[in-house]
Motif scaffolding. Structure first.
Motif, mmCIF file in Angstrom:
data_model
loop_
_atom_site.group_PDB
_atom_site.id
_atom_site.type_symbol
_atom_site.label_atom_id
_atom_site.label_comp_id
_atom_site.label_asym_id
_atom_site.label_seq_id
_atom_site.Cartn_x
_atom_site.Cartn_y
_atom_site.Cartn_z
ATOM 1 N N THR A 259 13.248 2.861 0.821
ATOM 2 C CA THR A 259 12.208 2.501 1.790
ATOM 3 C C THR A 259 10.834 2.927 1.322
ATOM 4 N N GLU A 260 9.838 2.117 1.672
ATOM 5 C CA GLU A 260 8.438 2.485 1.540
ATOM 6 C C GLU A 260 7.796 2.371 2.913
ATOM 7 N N ILE A 261 6.868 3.290 3.208
ATOM 8 C CA ILE A 261 6.207 3.318 4.519
ATOM 9 C C ILE A 261 4.704 3.171 4.314
ATOM 10 N N PHE A 262 4.120 2.220 5.042
ATOM 11 C CA PHE A 262 2.676 2.006 5.016
ATOM 12 C C PHE A 262 2.095 2.352 6.381
ATOM 13 N N VAL A 263 1.000 3.086 6.384
ATOM 14 C CA VAL A 263 0.221 3.303 7.604
ATOM 15 C C VAL A 263 -1.167 2.722 7.361
ATOM 16 N N VAL A 264 -1.524 1.739 8.186
ATOM 17 C CA VAL A 264 -2.844 1.130 8.109
ATOM 18 C C VAL A 264 -3.689 1.719 9.228
ATOM 19 N N ASP A 265 -4.762 2.406 8.863
ATOM 20 C CA ASP A 265 -5.624 3.003 9.876
ATOM 21 C C ASP A 265 -6.783 2.075 10.180
ATOM 22 N N ASN A 266 -6.880 1.663 11.445
ATOM 23 C CA ASN A 266 -7.886 0.694 11.877
ATOM 24 C C ASN A 266 -9.176 1.393 12.311
ATOM 25 N N PHE B 5 -4.530 -6.061 15.117
ATOM 26 C CA PHE B 5 -3.139 -5.842 14.727
ATOM 27 C C PHE B 5 -2.703 -6.771 13.601
ATOM 28 N N SER B 6 -3.013 -8.042 13.706
ATOM 29 C CA SER B 6 -2.532 -9.021 12.719
ATOM 30 C C SER B 6 -3.100 -8.754 11.328
ATOM 31 N N ARG B 7 -4.406 -8.623 11.223
ATOM 32 C CA ARG B 7 -5.028 -8.429 9.916
ATOM 33 C C ARG B 7 -4.587 -7.120 9.285
ATOM 34 N N ALA B 8 -4.454 -6.069 10.094
ATOM 35 C CA ALA B 8 -4.037 -4.773 9.557
ATOM 36 C C ALA B 8 -2.621 -4.849 9.002
ATOM 37 N N ASN B 9 -1.714 -5.464 9.736
ATOM 38 C CA ASN B 9 -0.340 -5.617 9.246
ATOM 39 C C ASN B 9 -0.301 -6.449 7.969
ATOM 40 N N ASN B 10 -1.076 -7.521 7.934
ATOM 41 C CA ASN B 10 -1.074 -8.388 6.755
ATOM 42 C C ASN B 10 -1.531 -7.657 5.496
ATOM 43 N N MET B 11 -2.497 -6.745 5.656
ATOM 44 C CA MET B 11 -2.964 -5.979 4.500
ATOM 45 C C MET B 11 -1.819 -5.206 3.859
ATOM 46 N N ALA B 12 -0.978 -4.598 4.697
ATOM 47 C CA ALA B 12 0.139 -3.816 4.169
ATOM 48 C C ALA B 12 1.259 -4.717 3.659
ATOM 49 N N ILE B 13 1.533 -5.798 4.368
ATOM 50 C CA ILE B 13 2.606 -6.705 3.940
ATOM 51 C C ILE B 13 2.340 -7.227 2.529
ATOM 52 N N ARG B 14 1.078 -7.545 2.252
ATOM 53 C CA ARG B 14 0.731 -8.073 0.927
ATOM 54 C C ARG B 14 0.994 -7.048 -0.177
ATOM 55 N N GLN B 15 0.929 -5.764 0.142
ATOM 56 C CA GLN B 15 1.159 -4.724 -0.863
ATOM 57 C C GLN B 15 2.614 -4.274 -0.919
ATOM 58 N N SER B 16 3.401 -4.683 0.063
ATOM 59 C CA SER B 16 4.772 -4.188 0.172
ATOM 60 C C SER B 16 5.716 -4.960 -0.737
ATOM 61 N N ALA B 17 6.917 -4.404 -0.925
ATOM 62 C CA ALA B 17 7.868 -5.012 -1.852
ATOM 63 C C ALA B 17 9.284 -5.092 -1.305
ATOM 64 N N GLY B 18 9.512 -4.673 -0.070
ATOM 65 C CA GLY B 18 10.861 -4.605 0.467
ATOM 66 C C GLY B 18 11.486 -5.967 0.723
ATOM 67 N N GLU B 19 12.812 -6.020 0.609
ATOM 68 C CA GLU B 19 13.549 -7.224 0.974
ATOM 69 C C GLU B 19 13.335 -7.551 2.445
ATOM 70 N N TYR B 20 13.231 -6.492 3.258
ATOM 71 C CA TYR B 20 12.928 -6.631 4.682
ATOM 72 C C TYR B 20 11.625 -5.913 4.980
ATOM 73 N N VAL B 21 10.863 -6.465 5.928
ATOM 74 C CA VAL B 21 9.607 -5.868 6.368
ATOM 75 C C VAL B 21 9.736 -5.552 7.850
ATOM 76 N N LEU C 192 1.979 -15.274 6.823
ATOM 77 C CA LEU C 192 1.878 -13.975 7.494
ATOM 78 C C LEU C 192 1.439 -14.151 8.946
ATOM 79 N N LEU C 193 1.114 -13.042 9.583
ATOM 80 C CA LEU C 193 0.656 -13.087 10.968
ATOM 81 C C LEU C 193 -0.644 -13.878 11.064
ATOM 82 N N ASP C 194 -0.783 -14.663 12.110
ATOM 83 C CA ASP C 194 -1.993 -15.458 12.329
ATOM 84 C C ASP C 194 -3.121 -14.522 12.760
#
Length: 378
Positions: free
Chosen positions: A32-39, A68-84, A183-185
């Protein structure tokens, strides 16, 4: 990498801390990898969380509140997991919840996304754990107070079931599906993005959305301020964005009543909020006269620290080794020592006594932080 967990923080560092702690316990056997996006928090979240979880969590720092959407997308783009996994900061998962959902998705290749059995802080199950799409007909029924269809009340709680909308508080996604849906709209600042993505998983990618009876707790609202005028604006604006995006092609005679109902509900919410604030400013709203008793359940170290905390904060408190020793009546907040008890046990206890309307709280002797459904006490 099996799993990428994304948590968006905005001024709720202690809830995020507990959320991360629960995820770390739940993923000991999961890559697992964990991302925290601070807004752009203003409560020193980043220095605090970096000190607690440096080396275990990837932190992304925004210079603005991106939503919420833009912050999540920032992390999703950097992530590598089979599941998000998109996970709200005001939640905690049990030691087995994540593995249970992953196992289900591994066995169910048509499952594009999964939600779970969310519990409120009083132990009751959260109805938004299973939702149907807010079609014009379903939306109209909900506006009229008939919400059983919207919350898919016909489904059993203890078995997996196919649903239409997954809550953004816990949204497990298959990465291969995201490559088809996108990704998220980012037109959704907050609220509605989970409904939109759930819709696209089914309609655009041809996959299914599922509910899995894996328990989590959702404090529900600590990451937002639902008594603010901004909340009303953002929430009902999200409803309009979704409706216009997916149902704007329908006849004027179909769309007009729905849009009118959305505006009416927003207007009523604003009027009620203004009325309540006016009464409060005039001194007509008083806090409850029923005393709240904190029952601290845990180790001697926890009791020693919380006796001092109760003295400083003038809390009505009891200190017991087990729940059965508690004698309080009235409004109760059961506070469990997270260094002694598992999150699974906490949630089990919370749900078992849900009818007693007893709230659940946590205390971590390592951080000296008491977390309740309505506040953090230091």
């Amino acid at each position: 990498m099996k799993l990428s967990v994304v948590i968006v923080n905005y001024n709720v560092r202690y809830y995020v801390e507990q959320c991360i702690d629960s995820v770390l316990r739940a993923t000991k056997a999961i890559d697992t990898e964990i991302f925290v996006v601070d807004n752009h928090s203003h409560d020193d979240s980043l220095p605090y969380l970096r000190q607690r979880f440096g080396g275990q969590v990837f932190f992304i720092e925004s210079n603005h509140n991106l939503g919420f959407s833009r912050a999540n997308n920032m992390a999703i783009r950097q992530s590598a997991g089979e599941y998000v996994l998109l996970l709200n900061p005001d939640t905690f998962v049990t030691e087995h919840s994540l593995q249970q959902v992953i196992d289900f998705m591994d066995k169910t290749p048509r499952a594009g996304g999964c939600g779970v059995m969310m519990h409120n802080a009083d132990g009751t199950r959260a109805r938004e754990s299973r939702r149907s799409l807010p079609t014009p007909f379903v939306s109209l029924l909900k506006m009229l107070g008939r919400s059983d269809r919207y919350y898919m009340s016909h489904l059993p709680w203890d078995k997996p079931g196919q649903i239409e909308v997954i809550s953004g508080a816990f949204f497990m996604l298959r990465r291969s599906v995201l490559s088809q849906t996108g990704l998220l709209d980012e037109d959704f600042f907050m609220y509605g993005e989970d409904i939109d993505l759930s819709y696209r998983i089914v309609k655009d990618a041809g996959y299914e959305n599922w509910y899995v009876p894996a328990p989590i707790l959702h404090y529900k609202g600590e990451s937002t301020h639902k008594s603010s005028f901004r909340y009303v604006h953002v929430f009902y604006q999200a409803m309009l964005i979704f409706f216009h995006k997916h149902y704007g092609h329908l006849s004027f005679f179909v769309t007009l009543p729905i849009k009118a109902a959305i505006y009416l509900r927003a207007f009523i919410a604003l009027m009620q909020m203004g009325y309540d604030q006016c009464k409060k400013s005039l001194g007509f709203i008083h806090t409850s006269t029923i005393p709240l008793t904190y029952i601290f359940i845990g180790s001697e170290q926890m009791h020693r620290q919380c006796r001092e905390l109760a003295r400083r904060k003038a809390l009505t408190a009891q200190f017991v080794a087990t729940r059965s020793e508690a004698k309080a009546t009235g409004q109760i907040c059961m506070v469990y020592d997270t260094s002694t008890y598992t999150y699974s046990y906490l949630l089990q206890e919370c749900h078992q006594h849900a009818r007693e309307n007893i709230l659940i709280g946590t205390y971590n002797p390592a951080t000296h932080v008491l977390i309740t459904p309505f506040e953090v006490i230091l």
